[in-house]
Design a protein around this motif. Structure first.
Motif: not given
Length: 112
Positions: A72-76
């Protein structure tokens, strides 16, 4: 990210820090489903859970899918990835009379 809560936080043993991510995720899945740590009081890992890994200072998020894991790239990320449709219309419409909620341009006049 707002819909999730942290249920467990721990350090990887030194020997696990160099294990490739796919293998490490599988090992964590097995651990939290078959031999949970004594201080873990959550449910077994299942679909829609997210595992965060910090390996050598690089944090990655992984969604537990029906088969395997999806990164999940960008989850944070804390800022929204895309602006709202209304904001995009306002930015795309160059007509001075354009009101983003009631734009007078034909819908196909906007490039979204």
């Amino acid at each position: 990210m707002d819909n999730y809560e942290i249920l467990y936080r721990g350090n990887l043993p030194t020997g696990k820090r160099s294990v490739p991510q796919p293998e490490l995720l599988e090992q964590l899945y097995q651990k939290f489903n078959c031999a949970q740590p004594m201080d873990y009081h959550g449910h077994s890992l299942s679909v829609s859970d997210v595992i965060l890994l910090n390996q050598a200072g690089k944090i990655s998020a992984h969604y537990v899918d029906s088969i395997g894991f999806k990164e999940l790239p960008g989850f944070l990320d804390t800022k929204p990835e895309h602006s709202s449709v209304l904001q995009m219309l306002k930015e795309k419409c160059d007509a001075p009379e354009c009101n983003p909620t009631v734009c007078r341009k034909a819908r196909d006049g906007h490039e979204l």
